[in-house]
Scaffold this motif. Sequence first.
Motif, PDB file in Angstrom:
ATOM      1  N   LEU A  99      -4.370  -3.499   3.387  1.00 23.61           N
ATOM      2  CA  LEU A  99      -3.406  -4.601   3.308  1.00 23.61           C
ATOM      3  C   LEU A  99      -2.084  -4.133   2.703  1.00 23.61           C
ATOM      4  O   LEU A  99      -1.011  -4.573   3.130  1.00 23.61           O
ATOM      5  CB  LEU A  99      -3.986  -5.754   2.489  1.00 23.61           C
ATOM      6  CG  LEU A  99      -5.065  -6.591   3.176  1.00 23.61           C
ATOM      7  CD1 LEU A  99      -5.540  -7.701   2.252  1.00 23.61           C
ATOM      8  CD2 LEU A  99      -4.552  -7.174   4.482  1.00 23.61           C
ATOM      9  N   GLU A 100      -2.139  -3.252   1.708  1.00 28.56           N
ATOM     10  CA  GLU A 100      -0.910  -2.683   1.150  1.00 28.56           C
ATOM     11  C   GLU A 100      -0.091  -2.011   2.246  1.00 28.56           C
ATOM     12  O   GLU A 100       1.099  -2.271   2.416  1.00 28.56           O
ATOM     13  CB  GLU A 100      -1.245  -1.640   0.074  1.00 28.56           C
ATOM     14  CG  GLU A 100      -1.620  -2.202  -1.270  1.00 28.56           C
ATOM     15  CD  GLU A 100      -1.917  -1.101  -2.270  1.00 28.56           C
ATOM     16  OE1 GLU A 100      -2.262  -1.427  -3.417  1.00 28.56           O
ATOM     17  OE2 GLU A 100      -1.811   0.091  -1.892  1.00 28.56           O
ATOM     18  N   LEU A 101      -0.751  -1.137   2.986  1.00 24.08           N
ATOM     19  CA  LEU A 101      -0.068  -0.390   4.044  1.00 24.08           C
ATOM     20  C   LEU A 101       0.455  -1.334   5.124  1.00 24.08           C
ATOM     21  O   LEU A 101       1.596  -1.200   5.590  1.00 24.08           O
ATOM     22  CB  LEU A 101      -1.033   0.631   4.650  1.00 24.08           C
ATOM     23  CG  LEU A 101      -0.542   1.428   5.856  1.00 24.08           C
ATOM     24  CD1 LEU A 101       0.702   2.216   5.513  1.00 24.08           C
ATOM     25  CD2 LEU A 101      -1.642   2.359   6.360  1.00 24.08           C
ATOM     26  N   THR A 102      -0.370  -2.298   5.531  1.00 23.80           N
ATOM     27  CA  THR A 102       0.016  -3.203   6.613  1.00 23.80           C
ATOM     28  C   THR A 102       1.201  -4.081   6.214  1.00 23.80           C
ATOM     29  O   THR A 102       2.140  -4.258   7.003  1.00 23.80           O
ATOM     30  CB  THR A 102      -1.181  -4.082   7.012  1.00 23.80           C
ATOM     31  OG1 THR A 102      -2.271  -3.249   7.414  1.00 23.80           O
ATOM     32  CG2 THR A 102      -0.821  -5.007   8.163  1.00 23.80           C
ATOM     33  N   LEU A 103       1.189  -4.630   5.015  1.00 22.65           N
ATOM     34  CA  LEU A 103       2.260  -5.537   4.595  1.00 22.65           C
ATOM     35  C   LEU A 103       3.586  -4.798   4.415  1.00 22.65           C
ATOM     36  O   LEU A 103       4.645  -5.318   4.795  1.00 22.65           O
ATOM     37  CB  LEU A 103       1.862  -6.244   3.299  1.00 22.65           C
ATOM     38  CG  LEU A 103       0.712  -7.253   3.419  1.00 22.65           C
ATOM     39  CD1 LEU A 103       0.343  -7.814   2.057  1.00 22.65           C
ATOM     40  CD2 LEU A 103       1.076  -8.380   4.374  1.00 22.65           C
ATOM     41  N   VAL A 104       3.554  -3.597   3.843  1.00 24.81           N
ATOM     42  CA  VAL A 104       4.794  -2.827   3.685  1.00 24.81           C
ATOM     43  C   VAL A 104       5.328  -2.412   5.052  1.00 24.81           C
ATOM     44  O   VAL A 104       6.533  -2.514   5.326  1.00 24.81           O
ATOM     45  CB  VAL A 104       4.558  -1.604   2.785  1.00 24.81           C
ATOM     46  CG1 VAL A 104       5.803  -0.716   2.744  1.00 24.81           C
ATOM     47  CG2 VAL A 104       4.193  -2.041   1.374  1.00 24.81           C
ATOM     48  N   ALA A 105       4.439  -1.952   5.935  1.00 26.04           N
ATOM     49  CA  ALA A 105       4.864  -1.561   7.285  1.00 26.04           C
ATOM     50  C   ALA A 105       5.407  -2.767   8.047  1.00 26.04           C
ATOM     51  O   ALA A 105       6.399  -2.652   8.787  1.00 26.04           O
ATOM     52  CB  ALA A 105       3.700  -0.935   8.045  1.00 26.04           C
ATOM     53  N   PHE A 106       4.779  -3.927   7.882  1.00 22.02           N
ATOM     54  CA  PHE A 106       5.244  -5.132   8.572  1.00 22.02           C
ATOM     55  C   PHE A 106       6.618  -5.558   8.064  1.00 22.02           C
ATOM     56  O   PHE A 106       7.452  -6.035   8.839  1.00 22.02           O
ATOM     57  CB  PHE A 106       4.239  -6.262   8.375  1.00 22.02           C
ATOM     58  CG  PHE A 106       4.584  -7.519   9.120  1.00 22.02           C
ATOM     59  CD1 PHE A 106       4.526  -7.568  10.505  1.00 22.02           C
ATOM     60  CD2 PHE A 106       4.971  -8.659   8.439  1.00 22.02           C
ATOM     61  CE1 PHE A 106       4.854  -8.728  11.201  1.00 22.02           C
ATOM     62  CE2 PHE A 106       5.292  -9.814   9.115  1.00 22.02           C
ATOM     63  CZ  PHE A 106       5.234  -9.853  10.500  1.00 22.02           C
ATOM     64  N   SER A 107       6.867  -5.391   6.764  1.00 22.67           N
ATOM     65  CA  SER A 107       8.187  -5.723   6.218  1.00 22.67           C
ATOM     66  C   SER A 107       9.258  -4.830   6.831  1.00 22.67           C
ATOM     67  O   SER A 107      10.340  -5.309   7.212  1.00 22.67           O
ATOM     68  CB  SER A 107       8.172  -5.564   4.695  1.00 22.67           C
ATOM     69  OG  SER A 107       7.207  -6.411   4.104  1.00 22.67           O
ATOM     70  N   LEU A 178       4.450   3.089  -4.294  1.00 16.16           N
ATOM     71  CA  LEU A 178       5.390   3.028  -3.168  1.00 16.16           C
ATOM     72  C   LEU A 178       5.718   4.415  -2.636  1.00 16.16           C
ATOM     73  O   LEU A 178       5.931   4.588  -1.433  1.00 16.16           O
ATOM     74  CB  LEU A 178       6.668   2.308  -3.597  1.00 16.16           C
ATOM     75  CG  LEU A 178       6.571   0.787  -3.731  1.00 16.16           C
ATOM     76  CD1 LEU A 178       7.862   0.213  -4.285  1.00 16.16           C
ATOM     77  CD2 LEU A 178       6.250   0.147  -2.374  1.00 16.16           C
ATOM     78  N   ARG A 179       5.769   5.409  -3.502  1.00 16.44           N
ATOM     79  CA  ARG A 179       6.023   6.778  -3.033  1.00 16.44           C
ATOM     80  C   ARG A 179       4.912   7.245  -2.098  1.00 16.44           C
ATOM     81  O   ARG A 179       5.163   7.937  -1.110  1.00 16.44           O
ATOM     82  CB  ARG A 179       6.140   7.741  -4.223  1.00 16.44           C
ATOM     83  CG  ARG A 179       7.375   7.521  -5.083  1.00 16.44           C
ATOM     84  CD  ARG A 179       7.516   8.583  -6.163  1.00 16.44           C
ATOM     85  NE  ARG A 179       7.889   9.871  -5.576  1.00 16.44           N
ATOM     86  CZ  ARG A 179       7.113  10.953  -5.572  1.00 16.44           C
ATOM     87  NH1 ARG A 179       5.888  10.899  -6.092  1.00 16.44           N
ATOM     88  NH2 ARG A 179       7.528  12.072  -5.032  1.00 16.44           N
ATOM     89  N   TYR A 180       3.674   6.869  -2.390  1.00 18.67           N
ATOM     90  CA  TYR A 180       2.562   7.227  -1.514  1.00 18.67           C
ATOM     91  C   TYR A 180       2.540   6.376  -0.245  1.00 18.67           C
ATOM     92  O   TYR A 180       1.923   6.758   0.740  1.00 18.67           O
ATOM     93  CB  TYR A 180       1.230   7.063  -2.253  1.00 18.67           C
ATOM     94  CG  TYR A 180       0.873   8.218  -3.148  1.00 18.67           C
ATOM     95  CD1 TYR A 180       0.041   9.241  -2.697  1.00 18.67           C
ATOM     96  CD2 TYR A 180       1.363   8.293  -4.440  1.00 18.67           C
ATOM     97  CE1 TYR A 180      -0.295  10.310  -3.519  1.00 18.67           C
ATOM     98  CE2 TYR A 180       1.041   9.354  -5.265  1.00 18.67           C
ATOM     99  CZ  TYR A 180       0.212  10.365  -4.800  1.00 18.67           C
ATOM    100  OH  TYR A 180      -0.106  11.424  -5.611  1.00 18.67           O
ATOM    101  N   LEU A 181       3.207   5.208  -0.300  1.00 17.37           N
ATOM    102  CA  LEU A 181       3.192   4.295   0.840  1.00 17.37           C
ATOM    103  C   LEU A 181       4.318   4.538   1.838  1.00 17.37           C
ATOM    104  O   LEU A 181       4.212   4.136   3.001  1.00 17.37           O
ATOM    105  CB  LEU A 181       3.288   2.842   0.346  1.00 17.37           C
ATOM    106  CG  LEU A 181       1.997   2.074   0.140  1.00 17.37           C
ATOM    107  CD1 LEU A 181       2.280   0.725  -0.493  1.00 17.37           C
ATOM    108  CD2 LEU A 181       1.252   1.885   1.446  1.00 17.37           C
TER     109      LEU A 181
END
Length: 314
Positions: A99-107, A178-181
């Motif tokens: 969900l972390e990855l998906t929400l940041v990518a979606f933003s 966030l650096r890892y994301l």
Amino acid sequence: MAVHVIRRLIQAIPVMLLASIFVFSILQLVPGDPATNLAGPDASDQDVEIIRERLGLDKPMFEQYLSWIGGALRGDLGDSFRSSRPVSELLRNALAPTLELTLVAFSIELVLGVVLGVMAGTRLRSLWDWGLSAFTIVGIAIPHFVLGLVLLYFVGFKLGWLPIGGRVPLTEDPIEGLRYLVLPALVLGLTGASVLARFVRTSIAQVMNQDYIRTARAKGLAGRAVVVRHGLRNGLVPVVTVVALQFAALLTGSVVVENVFSRPGVGRLVVGAIQARDYPVVQGALLFLVFGFICINLFADIMYGILDPRIRFS
């Protein structure tokens, strides 16, 4: 509005039922026997049968499905063949990173897609329009794993600007998390942004030629007000479908990206379970992804009624 929402919820029930049947049945058709895999190469036929009976694999398929879907409705997706841990627990642990990855990518996808699409749609045959065409071609043509490997090599390995794998939870250290994301989110978000921007551009270009847009301009409204208050809202109705599909694509695309960047999550969980023929984990993860896809499209249907009241009364 309430009638519109209730109608859509009722229509989603048979879709979810058919989806659960499909998820359960397709794995039963996969060659190989998980009991044989668990027993090992030196096990006897009797040992294999004991394992099959313990796992419930000796029952008819219809009875297995009823037992599985009944447990799923109670939140019980069974136990993993490999680790004997509850599948629901494994999914909960893997869900937060995904969900972390998906929400940041979606933003990233939403901001880039809408901004670039509106700029190109209101400036046809300009540098913005030609630049968007080039961005779209490159973004759609490059697969996730290729873009991920290129960014890993140049940004992570050669330049050393960002970590090349792993995860730090955002709740523990937001900056380091966030650096890892950044790299995996860019891989997912740039591809989706290129698709979304093309649809936004086309939709906005069509809307801006309508009579009510010319009327708004004739009344003396500023250009930004015409685009945002009149053009963008009406142009977003067909784009909502694309946004919903793209968000669902991010969930499925995370399967590849998480393995490229060695991130924990549902993607790595599914790949490991498939390799081990761990059917309960694969079924539980696929059921979650399919139901997530259905819920996202249900949300899109409801948004249609909010953006265009005519849909609610049709």
